[in-house]
Scaffold this motif. Structure first.
Motif, PDB file in Angstrom:
ATOM      1  N   MET A   1     -13.666  -5.693  -3.014  1.00  0.00           N
ATOM      2  CA  MET A   1     -14.281  -6.892  -2.430  1.00  0.00           C
ATOM      3  C   MET A   1     -14.641  -6.641  -0.972  1.00  0.00           C
ATOM      4  O   MET A   1     -13.893  -6.015  -0.230  1.00  0.00           O
ATOM      5  N   PHE A   2     -15.798  -7.152  -0.579  1.00  0.00           N
ATOM      6  CA  PHE A   2     -16.199  -7.127   0.823  1.00  0.00           C
ATOM      7  C   PHE A   2     -15.945  -8.511   1.417  1.00  0.00           C
ATOM      8  O   PHE A   2     -16.111  -9.520   0.739  1.00  0.00           O
ATOM      9  N   GLU A   3     -15.579  -8.542   2.691  1.00  0.00           N
ATOM     10  CA  GLU A   3     -15.391  -9.834   3.357  1.00  0.00           C
ATOM     11  C   GLU A   3     -16.720 -10.587   3.412  1.00  0.00           C
ATOM     12  O   GLU A   3     -16.801 -11.764   3.092  1.00  0.00           O
ATOM     13  N   ASP A   4     -17.757  -9.884   3.855  1.00  0.00           N
ATOM     14  CA  ASP A   4     -19.102 -10.453   3.962  1.00  0.00           C
ATOM     15  C   ASP A   4     -20.085  -9.300   4.105  1.00  0.00           C
ATOM     16  O   ASP A   4     -19.707  -8.126   3.994  1.00  0.00           O
ATOM     17  N   ARG A   5     -21.349  -9.623   4.368  1.00  0.00           N
ATOM     18  CA  ARG A   5     -22.368  -8.569   4.471  1.00  0.00           C
ATOM     19  C   ARG A   5     -22.132  -7.673   5.688  1.00  0.00           C
ATOM     20  O   ARG A   5     -22.446  -6.478   5.645  1.00  0.00           O
ATOM     21  N   ASN A   6     -21.611  -8.227   6.775  1.00  0.00           N
ATOM     22  CA  ASN A   6     -21.330  -7.406   7.957  1.00  0.00           C
ATOM     23  C   ASN A   6     -20.263  -6.358   7.648  1.00  0.00           C
ATOM     24  O   ASN A   6     -20.380  -5.193   8.069  1.00  0.00           O
ATOM     25  N   ASP A   7     -19.261  -6.750   6.911  1.00  0.00           N
ATOM     26  CA  ASP A   7     -18.212  -5.816   6.497  1.00  0.00           C
ATOM     27  C   ASP A   7     -18.803  -4.717   5.613  1.00  0.00           C
ATOM     28  O   ASP A   7     -18.536  -3.522   5.809  1.00  0.00           O
ATOM     29  N   ALA A   8     -19.619  -5.113   4.650  1.00  0.00           N
ATOM     30  CA  ALA A   8     -20.240  -4.124   3.748  1.00  0.00           C
ATOM     31  C   ALA A   8     -21.137  -3.166   4.525  1.00  0.00           C
ATOM     32  O   ALA A   8     -21.134  -1.951   4.276  1.00  0.00           O
ATOM     33  N   GLY A   9     -21.890  -3.711   5.483  1.00  0.00           N
ATOM     34  CA  GLY A   9     -22.771  -2.871   6.295  1.00  0.00           C
ATOM     35  C   GLY A   9     -21.993  -1.870   7.139  1.00  0.00           C
ATOM     36  O   GLY A   9     -22.399  -0.712   7.284  1.00  0.00           O
ATOM     37  N   SER A  10     -20.871  -2.311   7.691  1.00  0.00           N
ATOM     38  CA  SER A  10     -20.039  -1.420   8.508  1.00  0.00           C
ATOM     39  C   SER A  10     -19.472  -0.281   7.673  1.00  0.00           C
ATOM     40  O   SER A  10     -19.405   0.871   8.128  1.00  0.00           O
ATOM     41  N   GLN A  11     -19.067  -0.600   6.451  1.00  0.00           N
ATOM     42  CA  GLN A  11     -18.535   0.440   5.568  1.00  0.00           C
ATOM     43  C   GLN A  11     -19.628   1.441   5.157  1.00  0.00           C
ATOM     44  O   GLN A  11     -19.388   2.649   5.094  1.00  0.00           O
ATOM     45  N   LEU A  12     -20.805   0.926   4.895  1.00  0.00           N
ATOM     46  CA  LEU A  12     -21.926   1.808   4.544  1.00  0.00           C
ATOM     47  C   LEU A  12     -22.296   2.711   5.717  1.00  0.00           C
ATOM     48  O   LEU A  12     -22.598   3.892   5.534  1.00  0.00           O
ATOM     49  N   ALA A  13     -22.291   2.138   6.916  1.00  0.00           N
ATOM     50  CA  ALA A  13     -22.696   2.885   8.105  1.00  0.00           C
ATOM     51  C   ALA A  13     -21.861   4.151   8.272  1.00  0.00           C
ATOM     52  O   ALA A  13     -22.394   5.223   8.589  1.00  0.00           O
ATOM     53  N   ILE A  14     -20.561   4.041   8.053  1.00  0.00           N
ATOM     54  CA  ILE A  14     -19.669   5.201   8.191  1.00  0.00           C
ATOM     55  C   ILE A  14     -20.055   6.302   7.203  1.00  0.00           C
ATOM     56  O   ILE A  14     -20.052   7.489   7.529  1.00  0.00           O
ATOM     57  N   LEU A  15     -20.427   5.905   5.986  1.00  0.00           N
ATOM     58  CA  LEU A  15     -20.822   6.880   4.964  1.00  0.00           C
ATOM     59  C   LEU A  15     -22.176   7.520   5.251  1.00  0.00           C
ATOM     60  O   LEU A  15     -22.529   8.546   4.663  1.00  0.00           O
ATOM     61  N   LEU A  16     -22.931   6.905   6.170  1.00  0.00           N
ATOM     62  CA  LEU A  16     -24.256   7.430   6.534  1.00  0.00           C
ATOM     63  C   LEU A  16     -24.235   8.202   7.849  1.00  0.00           C
ATOM     64  O   LEU A  16     -25.284   8.585   8.368  1.00  0.00           O
ATOM     65  N   ALA A 182     -22.877 -10.103 -11.126  1.00  0.00           N
ATOM     66  CA  ALA A 182     -23.779 -10.527 -10.066  1.00  0.00           C
ATOM     67  C   ALA A 182     -23.310  -9.922  -8.749  1.00  0.00           C
ATOM     68  O   ALA A 182     -22.109  -9.649  -8.574  1.00  0.00           O
ATOM     69  N   VAL A 183     -24.234  -9.732  -7.814  1.00  0.00           N
ATOM     70  CA  VAL A 183     -23.901  -9.131  -6.520  1.00  0.00           C
ATOM     71  C   VAL A 183     -22.842  -9.950  -5.786  1.00  0.00           C
ATOM     72  O   VAL A 183     -21.876  -9.418  -5.234  1.00  0.00           O
ATOM     73  N   GLY A 184     -23.014 -11.270  -5.777  1.00  0.00           N
ATOM     74  CA  GLY A 184     -22.105 -12.140  -5.038  1.00  0.00           C
ATOM     75  C   GLY A 184     -20.675 -12.107  -5.517  1.00  0.00           C
ATOM     76  O   GLY A 184     -19.758 -12.527  -4.789  1.00  0.00           O
ATOM     77  N   GLN A 185     -20.466 -11.606  -6.708  1.00  0.00           N
ATOM     78  CA  GLN A 185     -19.122 -11.492  -7.299  1.00  0.00           C
ATOM     79  C   GLN A 185     -18.199 -10.616  -6.444  1.00  0.00           C
ATOM     80  O   GLN A 185     -16.976 -10.769  -6.480  1.00  0.00           O
ATOM     81  N   PHE A 186     -18.775  -9.719  -5.650  1.00  0.00           N
ATOM     82  CA  PHE A 186     -17.990  -8.731  -4.915  1.00  0.00           C
ATOM     83  C   PHE A 186     -17.902  -9.009  -3.412  1.00  0.00           C
ATOM     84  O   PHE A 186     -17.518  -8.139  -2.637  1.00  0.00           O
ATOM     85  N   TYR A 187     -18.284 -10.222  -3.032  1.00  0.00           N
ATOM     86  CA  TYR A 187     -18.173 -10.661  -1.642  1.00  0.00           C
ATOM     87  C   TYR A 187     -17.313 -11.920  -1.574  1.00  0.00           C
ATOM     88  O   TYR A 187     -17.505 -12.851  -2.359  1.00  0.00           O
ATOM     89  N   LYS A 188     -16.377 -11.960  -0.623  1.00  0.00           N
ATOM     90  CA  LYS A 188     -15.616 -13.189  -0.408  1.00  0.00           C
ATOM     91  C   LYS A 188     -16.517 -14.272   0.177  1.00  0.00           C
ATOM     92  O   LYS A 188     -16.401 -15.446  -0.154  1.00  0.00           O
ATOM     93  N   ASN A 189     -17.393 -13.873   1.091  1.00  0.00           N
ATOM     94  CA  ASN A 189     -18.360 -14.792   1.697  1.00  0.00           C
ATOM     95  C   ASN A 189     -19.758 -14.266   1.388  1.00  0.00           C
ATOM     96  O   ASN A 189     -20.153 -13.215   1.887  1.00  0.00           O
ATOM     97  N   PHE A 190     -20.491 -15.005   0.569  1.00  0.00           N
ATOM     98  CA  PHE A 190     -21.835 -14.562   0.173  1.00  0.00           C
ATOM     99  C   PHE A 190     -22.837 -15.712   0.352  1.00  0.00           C
ATOM    100  O   PHE A 190     -23.674 -15.954  -0.487  1.00  0.00           O
ATOM    101  N   GLU A 191     -22.712 -16.380   1.486  1.00  0.00           N
ATOM    102  CA  GLU A 191     -23.633 -17.484   1.729  1.00  0.00           C
ATOM    103  C   GLU A 191     -25.044 -16.954   1.934  1.00  0.00           C
ATOM    104  O   GLU A 191     -25.257 -15.819   2.372  1.00  0.00           O
ATOM    105  N   GLU A 192     -26.018 -17.788   1.606  1.00  0.00           N
ATOM    106  CA  GLU A 192     -27.421 -17.387   1.653  1.00  0.00           C
ATOM    107  C   GLU A 192     -27.846 -16.998   3.066  1.00  0.00           C
ATOM    108  O   GLU A 192     -27.453 -17.632   4.046  1.00  0.00           O
ATOM    109  N   VAL A 193     -28.640 -15.928   3.147  1.00  0.00           N
ATOM    110  CA  VAL A 193     -29.281 -15.564   4.406  1.00  0.00           C
ATOM    111  C   VAL A 193     -30.662 -16.222   4.405  1.00  0.00           C
ATOM    112  O   VAL A 193     -31.515 -15.882   3.589  1.00  0.00           O
TER     113      VAL A 193
END
Length: 213
Positions: A1-16, A182-193
């Motif tokens: 689970m990701f906390e939110d999109r910022n958390d997911a982005g931070s995790q991706l950034a490290i892998l890149l 669904a994508v939102g299933q894996f985010y604790k906070n998945f409010e619309e952008v």
């Protein structure tokens, strides 16, 4: 689970991180991809832009992508034959929508030139991958040196499909669950952008030197 999109982005950034020394452009798919893209671009000290494409839905199931349209190009699935009138009508309708979004997102700014750049396409997740397949083909037409796909979550079937594309250098995906619904299933906070929020992120990012952020 990701906390939110910022958390997911931070995790991706490290892998890149290995792309830090290359001429990178991060392309976010609006709208949910913008928070992800901002985290990645900031980490890589790279410019952020959006890829403005929209899927063409199947005549009998609008959610199933049979291709994609940008303002300049159209890509259709090679395995299907569709009524030309339907494709023309959908292309015209979609381009009208994209032109409005273009005005909103770019204002007086031009899209970044992707030629000979390492392009990292990011989104908050993918389901079937069909729309992304067409988006990749449209980006490839701009002749980048590499196309990297970076996403927090997707089903294994979608990753397999994208990984086998000859234009894709690498696919980075943190979670590949078999129980994907669904994508939102894996985010604790998945409010619309919203469009407003997405534009705000893009404007803020491009109004400053990345290193100052």
């Amino acid at each position: 689970m990701f906390e939110d999109r910022n958390d997911a982005g931070s995790q991706l950034a490290i892998l890149l991180a290995k792309y830090k020394d290359e001429e990178v452009i991060v392309l976010a798919i609006p709208r949910g991809g913008l928070p992800i893209g901002a985290s990645v671009a900031k980490f890589l000290n790279a410019p952020l832009d959006v890829v403005l494409t929209k899927k063409i839905g199947h005549p009998n199931n609008k959610e199933y992508a049979i291709g994609a349209v940008s303002l300049e190009n159209i890509i259709l699935s090679n395995s299907m034959v569709f009524d030309k009138n339907y494709i023309d009508r959908e292309t015209e309708r979609i381009r009208k929508s994209l032109k409005e979004r273009y005005k909103q997102y770019y204002k007086n700014r031009a899209p970044l030139n992707l030629q000979k750049k390492t392009v990292i396409i990011v989104d908050d997740g993918i389901a079937t991958g069909n729309t992304l397949l067409a988006t990749i083909a449209l980006v490839h037409k701009q002749k980048p040196s590499k196309i990297i796909i970076a996403i927090p979550v997707a089903p294994p079937s979608a990753i397999y499909k994208i990984s086998n594309l000859e234009h894709v250098e690498e696919v980075i995906c943190i979670l590949q669950p078999d129980n994907f619904r669904a994508v939102g299933q894996f985010y604790k906070n998945f409010e619309e952008v919203t469009d407003q929020k997405a534009i705000q992120i893009l404007d803020y990012f491009n109004s400053k030197n990345v290193s100052e952020m």
